[in-house]
Write an enzyme that holds these catalytic residues in place. Sequence first.
Site, PDB file in Angstrom:
ATOM      1  N   GLU A  21       0.847  -1.218   0.000  1.00 35.46           N
ATOM      2  CA  GLU A  21       0.000   0.000   0.000  1.00 35.46           C
ATOM      3  C   GLU A  21       0.874   1.257   0.000  1.00 35.46           C
ATOM      4  O   GLU A  21       0.599   2.227   0.696  1.00 35.46           O
ATOM      5  CB  GLU A  21      -0.996  -0.019   1.167  1.00 35.46           C
TER       6      GLU A  21
HETATM    7  C1  LIG Z   1       2.523  -9.740   0.480  1.00 32.61           C
HETATM    8  C2  LIG Z   1       2.232  -8.669  -0.521  1.00 32.61           C
HETATM    9  C3  LIG Z   1       0.917  -8.349  -0.809  1.00 32.61           C
HETATM   10  C4  LIG Z   1       0.634  -7.382  -1.785  1.00 32.61           C
HETATM   11  N1  LIG Z   1      -0.672  -7.122  -2.117  1.00 32.61           N
HETATM   12  C5  LIG Z   1      -0.935  -6.339  -3.196  1.00 32.61           C
HETATM   13  C6  LIG Z   1      -2.270  -6.203  -3.693  1.00 32.61           C
HETATM   14  O1  LIG Z   1      -3.219  -6.747  -3.136  1.00 32.61           O
HETATM   15  N2  LIG Z   1      -2.464  -5.467  -4.811  1.00 32.61           N
HETATM   16  C7  LIG Z   1      -1.443  -4.842  -5.458  1.00 32.61           C
HETATM   17  O2  LIG Z   1      -1.682  -4.210  -6.469  1.00 32.61           O
HETATM   18  N3  LIG Z   1      -0.171  -4.936  -4.997  1.00 32.61           N
HETATM   19  C8  LIG Z   1       0.107  -5.677  -3.898  1.00 32.61           C
HETATM   20  N4  LIG Z   1       1.390  -5.805  -3.437  1.00 32.61           N
HETATM   21  C9  LIG Z   1       2.455  -5.067  -4.096  1.00 32.61           C
HETATM   22  C10 LIG Z   1       2.998  -3.934  -3.247  1.00 32.61           C
HETATM   23  O3  LIG Z   1       2.064  -2.895  -3.189  1.00 32.61           O
HETATM   24  C11 LIG Z   1       4.357  -3.533  -3.816  1.00 32.61           C
HETATM   25  O4  LIG Z   1       5.260  -4.522  -3.389  1.00 32.61           O
HETATM   26  C12 LIG Z   1       4.804  -2.162  -3.381  1.00 32.61           C
HETATM   27  O5  LIG Z   1       4.026  -1.185  -4.003  1.00 32.61           O
HETATM   28  C13 LIG Z   1       6.258  -1.876  -3.700  1.00 32.61           C
HETATM   29  O6  LIG Z   1       6.592  -2.236  -4.986  1.00 32.61           O
HETATM   30  P1  LIG Z   1       7.869  -3.192  -5.231  1.00 32.61           P
HETATM   31  O7  LIG Z   1       7.805  -4.279  -4.243  1.00 32.61           O
HETATM   32  O8  LIG Z   1       7.901  -3.526  -6.657  1.00 32.61           O
HETATM   33  O9  LIG Z   1       9.103  -2.289  -4.842  1.00 32.61           O
HETATM   34  P2  LIG Z   1       9.886  -1.236  -5.773  1.00 32.61           P
HETATM   35  O10 LIG Z   1       8.933  -0.216  -6.275  1.00 32.61           O
HETATM   36  O11 LIG Z   1      10.726  -1.949  -6.756  1.00 32.61           O
HETATM   37  O12 LIG Z   1      10.819  -0.527  -4.704  1.00 32.61           O
HETATM   38  C14 LIG Z   1      12.047  -1.112  -4.257  1.00 32.61           C
HETATM   39  C15 LIG Z   1      12.696  -0.173  -3.241  1.00 32.61           C
HETATM   40  O13 LIG Z   1      12.997   1.072  -3.886  1.00 32.61           O
HETATM   41  C16 LIG Z   1      12.358   2.136  -3.190  1.00 32.61           C
HETATM   42  N5  LIG Z   1      11.897   3.108  -4.171  1.00 32.61           N
HETATM   43  C17 LIG Z   1      11.133   2.903  -5.260  1.00 32.61           C
HETATM   44  N6  LIG Z   1      10.925   4.047  -5.909  1.00 32.61           N
HETATM   45  C18 LIG Z   1      11.571   5.007  -5.215  1.00 32.61           C
HETATM   46  C19 LIG Z   1      11.734   6.409  -5.369  1.00 32.61           C
HETATM   47  N7  LIG Z   1      11.162   7.085  -6.377  1.00 32.61           N
HETATM   48  N8  LIG Z   1      12.469   7.065  -4.462  1.00 32.61           N
HETATM   49  C20 LIG Z   1      13.034   6.427  -3.419  1.00 32.61           C
HETATM   50  N9  LIG Z   1      12.902   5.120  -3.206  1.00 32.61           N
HETATM   51  C21 LIG Z   1      12.186   4.410  -4.102  1.00 32.61           C
HETATM   52  C22 LIG Z   1      11.207   1.505  -2.444  1.00 32.61           C
HETATM   53  O14 LIG Z   1      10.817   2.258  -1.320  1.00 32.61           O
HETATM   54  C23 LIG Z   1      11.803   0.157  -2.057  1.00 32.61           C
HETATM   55  O15 LIG Z   1      12.587   0.287  -0.907  1.00 32.61           O
HETATM   56  C24 LIG Z   1       1.697  -6.729  -2.441  1.00 32.61           C
HETATM   57  C25 LIG Z   1       3.011  -7.036  -2.124  1.00 32.61           C
HETATM   58  C26 LIG Z   1       3.295  -8.000  -1.187  1.00 32.61           C
HETATM   59  C27 LIG Z   1       4.734  -8.334  -0.898  1.00 32.61           C
END
Ligand SMILES: Cc1cc2nc3c(=O)[nH]c(=O)nc-3n(C[C@H](O)[C@H](O)[C@H](O)COP(=O)(O)OP(=O)(O)OC[C@H]3O[C@@H](n4cnc5c(N)ncnc54)[C@H](O)[C@@H]3O)c2cc1C
Length: 572
Positions: A384
């Site tokens: 989220e």
């Molecule tokens: C158990 C679980 C349940 C989930 N449920 C849902 C769901 O129901 N529906 C749904 O749509 N999604 C869901 N998600 C997805 C979740 O919302 C994403 O994992 C989250 O938005 C982060 O994306 P990412 O994991 O790809 O991380 P990334 O976006 O790849 O980020 C990696 C790291 O880089 C940092 N980062 C990224 N961009 C920036 C920036 N511009 N500046 C500084 N730092 C940055 C982040 O903070 C993080 O530390 C779920 C994920 C998990 C693990």
Amino acid sequence: MSVAKNLIAGRIPEDRLFPYPALRDKDREVLGQVVDAIDQFLAPRHEDFKRWDRDAAQPEEFIQSLRDLGLFGLIIPEEHGGIGLSNAGYARVLCQSSTHDSSATLTIGAHSSIGMKGILLFGTAEQQARYLPRLASGELIAAFCLTESGAGSDAASIRSQAVKNADGSWILNGEKIWITNGGIAGLYTVFARTASDAGKMTAFLVEAAWPGVSHGRHEDKMGIRASSTTTVSFADVRVPAENVLDTEGKGFKVAMAVLNNGRTGLGGGAVGGMKALIALATQQAQARRQFDAPIARFGLVREKIAQMTLDCFAAESVVWMVAHYIDSGQQDYSVEAAMSKVFASEALQRAAYQALQIAAGSGFMRDAPYEQITRDCRILTIFEGTNEVLRLYIALSSLKDLGKSLAELKTAVDDIFNNPIKGFGVLTDYAEKRLTRATGVGRDKLATPLPPPLREAAAIFERYTVELAKAADFLLRKYGRSIADRQHELQRVADIATDLFVGLCVLSRAASLGNAPDTSGAHAVQMARVFAQQAKRRMAHQVRRITHNEDEDMDRVAGFILDKGSYPWDVM
Ligand SMILES: Cc1cc2nc3c(=O)[nH]c(=O)nc-3n(C[C@H](O)[C@H](O)[C@H](O)COP(=O)(O)OP(=O)(O)OC[C@H]3O[C@@H](n4cnc5c(N)ncnc54)[C@H](O)[C@@H]3O)c2cc1C
């Protein structure tokens, strides 16, 4: 204007903070019954939760019991078969269920907070009539499908695509990952790219039973292991025109509105987790004896218990304040919602660490509940919206309006020569604000009468509202539009603003509890004082670091290691 945007402009909007809002009577009546039912149903199942965590499964009979308890209809209006709780009432239910189990809470929470929230916020009367009764009964469980392998935080870069047919229906293709409730949902809110002048993303309501919709295996996760998380795929799925949510091209707005509105559910869950940890830590500290005394006698154990309690009180105060903003129909609450999520999720993770530390060796054993709670709550700073991205959002959204008023100031200065009357009007107001900020005297004093112990705490927040405004002003002048790329500075602004907002919520709540007949009121006042002192130290540190920091050196260290690819030193 939202509270955060006021704070960053050097004003404390008292009418939005005092008095601390109370739960609606209607919620209170229903909540008593729901909370009791949850306790009765979930408390005897703690061994099951442990087993389902190990097996990474949530049996269908258990989900059926959640349906039977009405837990999928918590926020659905009564006329559509739900319980019709407000945002505040709903957050309180999630708080209760998360004192028992995170996965069960997530099954209910992902359905209401994000899965079907779009229908409540944007659905047409026809869509609501068609889906809400089946969602309320749990016949259809809902899931929110935004994330893709290439689009996490950068949600706008999704590649799932929907192409419009001549008859107005759509053909949807794409794959979503990590979808909570993905394997048990009957209805998905899906976001896909669409070619439209109005925007590049559209939200669709997609039924799991339609041809071309499928989901992957249950993901093997670190925590919340029983909660269903799967991929969800769409292969040439025909979506009828009437299943577009809101209007074509407005999908990104829908996604953000749903996430903003749902954040208090996550916050409520975090508060429940902290309450459970406080109960565990208290029992452990009383029962465990070392050096001939219960460890509860030792200052360093007591400090941990006090800090957990303080954090829980603060998180509770801010989460329910935001829930009341939503319930009272305020439109501009997204920054405060983000602050409540960041604060509550991190407070829970600190509490999990402290409680396990009190239990020490026995806390490390898998028989004890701490390791599961530690694993379960780890997700809260990730999904989220990651807390990093939310911090950037908090700072940038707040600064945006201030930037606008600075731009207006520039126009006003120009206007002094072209249109003196108009120009002076704005400049005088601005000059007054600057004077207030510089001296800390004037409009920023809280007018709400507070007892002397809280007045001292209030003075801290008054002073740091001025400091925040000065810092924001300084940063905008120094970096202009390029402030958007200054992440270290933005993080500091977000942290000061969050401490201020949380602190003011704590102050307001303590003021409302201060006259309670038992000693809990006096303790609430004491906690508000301690929170203010702790926040003052954190804010002073962040304010100083705006001008005195090692950001560039740190960046060089990161650059060096990123180039090397590993740590290059050794003692050999
Ligand atoms: C158990 C679980 C349940 C989930 N449920 C849902 C769901 O129901 N529906 C749904 O749509 N999604 C869901 N998600 C997805 C979740 O919302 C994403 O994992 C989250 O938005 C982060 O994306 P990412 O994991 O790809 O991380 P990334 O976006 O790849 O980020 C990696 C790291 O880089 C940092 N980062 C990224 N961009 C920036 C920036 N511009 N500046 C500084 N730092 C940055 C982040 O903070 C993080 O530390 C779920 C994920 C998990 C693990």
